[in-house]
Design a protein around this motif. Structure first.
Motif, PDB file in Angstrom:
ATOM      1  N   TRP A 193       0.865  -1.171   0.000  1.00 41.33           N
ATOM      2  CA  TRP A 193       0.000   0.000   0.000  1.00 41.33           C
ATOM      3  C   TRP A 193       0.909   1.230   0.000  1.00 41.33           C
ATOM      4  O   TRP A 193       1.994   1.198   0.598  1.00 41.33           O
ATOM      5  N   THR A 218      -1.718  -0.596  -3.709  1.00 42.74           N
ATOM      6  CA  THR A 218      -2.967   0.113  -3.436  1.00 42.74           C
ATOM      7  C   THR A 218      -2.610   1.503  -2.931  1.00 42.74           C
ATOM      8  O   THR A 218      -1.837   1.635  -1.973  1.00 42.74           O
ATOM      9  N   THR A 242      -5.885  -0.382   7.082  1.00 46.63           N
ATOM     10  CA  THR A 242      -6.452  -1.038   5.901  1.00 46.63           C
ATOM     11  C   THR A 242      -5.580  -2.214   5.457  1.00 46.63           C
ATOM     12  O   THR A 242      -6.089  -3.305   5.157  1.00 46.63           O
ATOM     13  N   ARG A 245      -5.884  -5.069   8.047  1.00 49.37           N
ATOM     14  CA  ARG A 245      -7.163  -5.784   7.951  1.00 49.37           C
ATOM     15  C   ARG A 245      -7.194  -6.713   6.738  1.00 49.37           C
ATOM     16  O   ARG A 245      -7.817  -7.777   6.764  1.00 49.37           O
ATOM     17  N   ALA A 246      -6.524  -6.295   5.671  1.00 46.18           N
ATOM     18  CA  ALA A 246      -6.454  -7.158   4.482  1.00 46.18           C
ATOM     19  C   ALA A 246      -5.714  -8.463   4.788  1.00 46.18           C
ATOM     20  O   ALA A 246      -6.036  -9.513   4.227  1.00 46.18           O
ATOM     21  N   THR A 247      -4.738  -8.388   5.696  1.00 48.16           N
ATOM     22  CA  THR A 247      -3.990  -9.601   6.041  1.00 48.16           C
ATOM     23  C   THR A 247      -4.791 -10.506   6.962  1.00 48.16           C
ATOM     24  O   THR A 247      -4.487 -11.694   7.085  1.00 48.16           O
ATOM     25  N   SER A 249      -8.154 -10.904   6.707  1.00 47.27           N
ATOM     26  CA  SER A 249      -9.387 -11.363   6.068  1.00 47.27           C
ATOM     27  C   SER A 249      -9.208 -12.733   5.426  1.00 47.27           C
ATOM     28  O   SER A 249      -8.106 -13.201   5.260  1.00 47.27           O
TER      29      SER A 249
END
Length: 249
Positions: A193, A218, A242, A245-247, A249
């Motif tokens: 990111w 991103t 962000t 949290r992606a890791t 999910s």
């Protein structure tokens, strides 16, 4: 430095956030970001980056990463992006990389080499060189930003009193740190990111955009100076959150 992650946070599946500062700054430059992340429950470690050269600095940071048993999200500012890019490569616990007003170099690329390809950086005309003796009898050169130029070049949107303190307490980087290229590129295998600081006079925004696109990162853009982690810690923490949290999910 206590590298032990918070076990309750680990049990909740939260990664430890490892923050890497760049040249002319210190770990305290992340203080505002740390406060936001801690309120959200993240364990955080702000590394004291030695600023002695990419390979030396990356080896130092990698030793910390290797000591941590749980998942890690890394974020780096400015020159710290080179250190993170080198140190995180092949580290199985590093799940995400966050570049903050930073560079995400490919193999062989250095800070000076990248910045020279784009207009807009005021660093070169603001640097003061100081000779430093070495143990072998030789000398090296440390780089500072001239104090009177520091606020405009590094921290134009930071409170003037705070920017003046940052100028006085800045951490110098060795000249080799700015000239040395990376030998690995972690962003090729780890999701990334990028926060682009659109009023940056240190690392040109167009360079940040090019590198982010090349890395498939991103991206968010924030109207801020190079010292975005100080002037706008909320958006920086939001992007780290962000990525984290992606890791999960």
């Amino acid at each position: 430095m206590n590298a032990a992650p918070d076990m309750s946070a680990q049990e909740a599946g939260m990664p430890t956030v490892v923050l890497v500062h760049g040249a002319f700054a210190g770990s305290s430059s992340w203080n505002g970001v740390i406060a936001h992340l801690k309120r959200r429950g993240y364990p955080v470690i702000a590394v004291a980056n030695p600023l002695r050269g990419v390979q030396k600095d990356a080896a130092y940071v990698r030793s910390l990463l290797d000591s941590m048993p749980g998942p890690v999200v890394m974020a780096a500012h400015s020159y710290g992006g080179l250190v993170m890019t080198e140190a995180a490569d092949g580290a199985p616990n590093v799940k995400a990389l966050v570049y903050v007003a930073s560079v995400s170099p490919d193999v062989g690329e250095s800070v000076i080499g990248l910045i020279s390809k784009y207009s807009g950086s005021q660093l070169a005309s603001s640097i003061k060189m100081v000779p430093i003796p070495l143990d072998n009898g030789g000398t090296t050169m440390d780089q500072y930003i001239q104090q009177d130029k520091f606020p405009e070049v590094f921290a134009a949107d930071v409170d003037p009193d705070t920017a003046a303190l940052m100028a006085v307490t800045q951490r110098p980087a060795s000249a080799s740190a700015q000239e040395e290229g990376v030998t690995k590129a972690a962003w090729k295998t780890i999701p990334s990111w990028t926060l682009i600081s659109t009023q940056d006079q240190g690392i040109p925004p167009d360079l940040q955009r090019f590198l982010a696109e090349r890395a498939g990162s991103t991206t968010v853009e924030v109207a801020a100076s190079h010292a975005v982690a100080v002037s706008q810690p909320g958006p920086v923490a939001d992007l780290i959150d962000t990525a984290a949290r992606a890791t999960m999910s």
